[in-house]
Design a protein around this motif. Structure first.
Motif, PDB file in Angstrom:
ATOM      1  N   ARG A   4       0.850  -1.188   0.000  1.00 56.57           N
ATOM      2  CA  ARG A   4       0.000   0.000   0.000  1.00 56.57           C
ATOM      3  C   ARG A   4       0.884   1.235   0.000  1.00 56.57           C
ATOM      4  N   GLU A   5       0.552   2.186  -0.850  1.00 54.17           N
ATOM      5  CA  GLU A   5       1.232   3.479  -0.809  1.00 54.17           C
ATOM      6  C   GLU A   5       0.273   4.445  -0.132  1.00 54.17           C
ATOM      7  N   THR A   6       0.680   4.956   1.020  1.00 59.24           N
ATOM      8  CA  THR A   6      -0.176   5.853   1.785  1.00 59.24           C
ATOM      9  C   THR A   6       0.701   6.818   2.574  1.00 59.24           C
ATOM     10  N   ASN A   7       0.087   7.677   3.364  1.00 57.33           N
ATOM     11  CA  ASN A   7       0.879   8.619   4.153  1.00 57.33           C
ATOM     12  C   ASN A   7       1.315   7.972   5.474  1.00 57.33           C
ATOM     13  N   SER A   8       2.196   8.642   6.169  1.00 56.04           N
ATOM     14  CA  SER A   8       2.780   8.077   7.390  1.00 56.04           C
ATOM     15  C   SER A   8       1.734   7.774   8.453  1.00 56.04           C
ATOM     16  N   MET A   9       0.772   8.664   8.647  1.00 53.69           N
ATOM     17  CA  MET A   9      -0.236   8.465   9.682  1.00 53.69           C
ATOM     18  C   MET A   9      -1.099   7.227   9.386  1.00 53.69           C
ATOM     19  N   HIS A  10      -1.484   7.034   8.120  1.00 49.58           N
ATOM     20  CA  HIS A  10      -2.249   5.843   7.765  1.00 49.58           C
ATOM     21  C   HIS A  10      -1.397   4.578   7.906  1.00 49.58           C
ATOM     22  N   ALA A  11      -0.127   4.663   7.564  1.00 49.20           N
ATOM     23  CA  ALA A  11       0.760   3.504   7.702  1.00 49.20           C
ATOM     24  C   ALA A  11       0.867   3.092   9.170  1.00 49.20           C
ATOM     25  N   ILE A  12       1.023   4.069  10.047  1.00 48.34           N
ATOM     26  CA  ILE A  12       1.104   3.782  11.489  1.00 48.34           C
ATOM     27  C   ILE A  12      -0.197   3.143  11.964  1.00 48.34           C
ATOM     28  N   LYS A  13      -1.319   3.700  11.559  1.00 50.93           N
ATOM     29  CA  LYS A  13      -2.636   3.169  11.937  1.00 50.93           C
ATOM     30  C   LYS A  13      -2.798   1.731  11.437  1.00 50.93           C
ATOM     31  N   ALA A  16      -0.646  -0.579  13.617  1.00 46.18           N
ATOM     32  CA  ALA A  16      -1.196  -0.654  14.977  1.00 46.18           C
ATOM     33  C   ALA A  16      -2.469  -1.499  15.018  1.00 46.18           C
ATOM     34  N   GLU A  17      -3.267  -1.449  13.932  1.00 52.75           N
ATOM     35  CA  GLU A  17      -4.525  -2.195  13.880  1.00 52.75           C
ATOM     36  C   GLU A  17      -4.376  -3.545  13.166  1.00 52.75           C
ATOM     37  N   SER A  18      -3.144  -3.976  12.941  1.00 52.73           N
ATOM     38  CA  SER A  18      -2.827  -5.282  12.324  1.00 52.73           C
ATOM     39  C   SER A  18      -3.367  -5.442  10.914  1.00 52.73           C
ATOM     40  N   VAL A  19      -3.585  -4.341  10.208  1.00 49.00           N
ATOM     41  CA  VAL A  19      -3.944  -4.414   8.792  1.00 49.00           C
ATOM     42  C   VAL A  19      -2.705  -4.817   8.000  1.00 49.00           C
ATOM     43  N   ASN A  20      -1.551  -4.278   8.392  1.00 52.99           N
ATOM     44  CA  ASN A  20      -0.259  -4.630   7.801  1.00 52.99           C
ATOM     45  C   ASN A  20       0.695  -5.028   8.915  1.00 52.99           C
ATOM     46  N   ASN A  21       1.644  -5.928   8.603  1.00 54.84           N
ATOM     47  CA  ASN A  21       2.620  -6.367   9.598  1.00 54.84           C
ATOM     48  C   ASN A  21       3.714  -5.341   9.845  1.00 54.84           C
ATOM     49  N   MET A  22       4.027  -4.579   8.818  1.00 53.23           N
ATOM     50  CA  MET A  22       5.102  -3.596   8.930  1.00 53.23           C
ATOM     51  C   MET A  22       4.854  -2.490   7.915  1.00 53.23           C
ATOM     52  N   ALA A  23       5.561  -1.387   8.109  1.00 50.41           N
ATOM     53  CA  ALA A  23       5.457  -0.259   7.181  1.00 50.41           C
ATOM     54  C   ALA A  23       6.742   0.546   7.270  1.00 50.41           C
ATOM     55  N   LYS A  37       7.433   9.207  19.904  1.00 48.99           N
ATOM     56  CA  LYS A  37       6.469   9.132  21.006  1.00 48.99           C
ATOM     57  C   LYS A  37       5.154   8.541  20.522  1.00 48.99           C
ATOM     58  N   TYR A  38       4.686   8.976  19.369  1.00 52.52           N
ATOM     59  CA  TYR A  38       3.429   8.478  18.821  1.00 52.52           C
ATOM     60  C   TYR A  38       3.510   6.971  18.547  1.00 52.52           C
ATOM     61  N   LEU A  39       4.622   6.520  17.999  1.00 56.49           N
ATOM     62  CA  LEU A  39       4.803   5.091  17.727  1.00 56.49           C
ATOM     63  C   LEU A  39       4.784   4.286  19.027  1.00 56.49           C
ATOM     64  N   ARG A  40       5.504   4.765  20.020  1.00 55.40           N
ATOM     65  CA  ARG A  40       5.535   4.058  21.315  1.00 55.40           C
ATOM     66  C   ARG A  40       4.147   4.023  21.949  1.00 55.40           C
ATOM     67  N   ASP A  41       3.439   5.152  21.878  1.00 54.22           N
ATOM     68  CA  ASP A  41       2.077   5.214  22.437  1.00 54.22           C
ATOM     69  C   ASP A  41       1.129   4.240  21.739  1.00 54.22           C
TER      70      ASP A  41
END
Length: 189
Positions: A4-13, A16-23, A37-41
């Motif tokens: 998937r090509e998307t922005n950083s915030m969607h990649a993190i989401k 975090a929601e197990s849609v993708n294993n890594m980004a 901090k956001y990644l750790r949270d």
């Protein structure tokens, strides 16, 4: 493989929601503390892949393409093509307004898909874009050139993100090996 090509915030989401294993997430190093901090949270772990200075990418027909040294001031009259991922997690409102004001004051076109960005660069010879170092074959394919530019704070980092405790599959490890090889090749110039 689900790419998937998307922005950083969607990649993190998505991770975090197990849609993708890594980004892979790219951010300006000035904002590193906010991203980490956001990644750790969000319960995510990460490993740096690459840190680099952005280059000015332009058509070989661009008026500045033949110049050895260019500055950010030299680029001011030209249209900047911007990748549409300008959000920074938990950025204080004052800084977010300042970032938005900077982008509003420019002549720019915002695009969200890389293929279209390259197409515009070669069809609009007076445009440019800030990018990571690019492979030579891609530059050749689109008739583009990349230039070092004294641009201030254009230092960026690519991070591999994944859930805490994630065990990489053989295919994921193979992908990461190939990615490391490409980064090494591009870094050599």
């Amino acid at each position: 493989v689900n790419y998937r090509e998307t922005n950083s915030m969607h990649a993190i989401k998505n991770v975090a929601e197990s849609v993708n294993n890594m980004a892979i997430v790219r951010y300006q190093t000035d904002y590193e503390a906010y991203y980490l901090k956001y990644l750790r949270d969000r319960g995510l772990d990460f490993t740096p892949l690459w840190e680099f200075d952005y280059l000015a990418l332009m058509s070989r027909e661009h008026p500045l393409a033949s110049r050895e040294d260019i500055t950010a001031d030299d680029l001011e009259p030209y249209t900047e093509i911007i990748h549409g991922d300008v959000s920074v997690p938990a950025l204080p409102m004052a800084e977010a307004r300042e970032l938005a004001a900077i982008n509003e004051s420019k002549k720019c076109i915002t695009i969200y898909e890389r293929g279209s960005q390259f197409e515009l660069l070669c069809r609009l010879p007076s445009s440019f874009m800030w990018v990571s170092p690019m492979p030579r074959e891609l530059l050749h394919c689109y008739g583009l050139t990349q230039k070092k530019c004294d641009s201030g704070s254009h230092r960026y980092c690519d991070l591999l993100i994944f859930k805490n405790g994630h065990h990489f599959t053989d295919n994921e490890n193979l992908f990461l090996e190939k990615l490391d090889a490409v980064i090494a090749e591009i870094s050599r110039g």
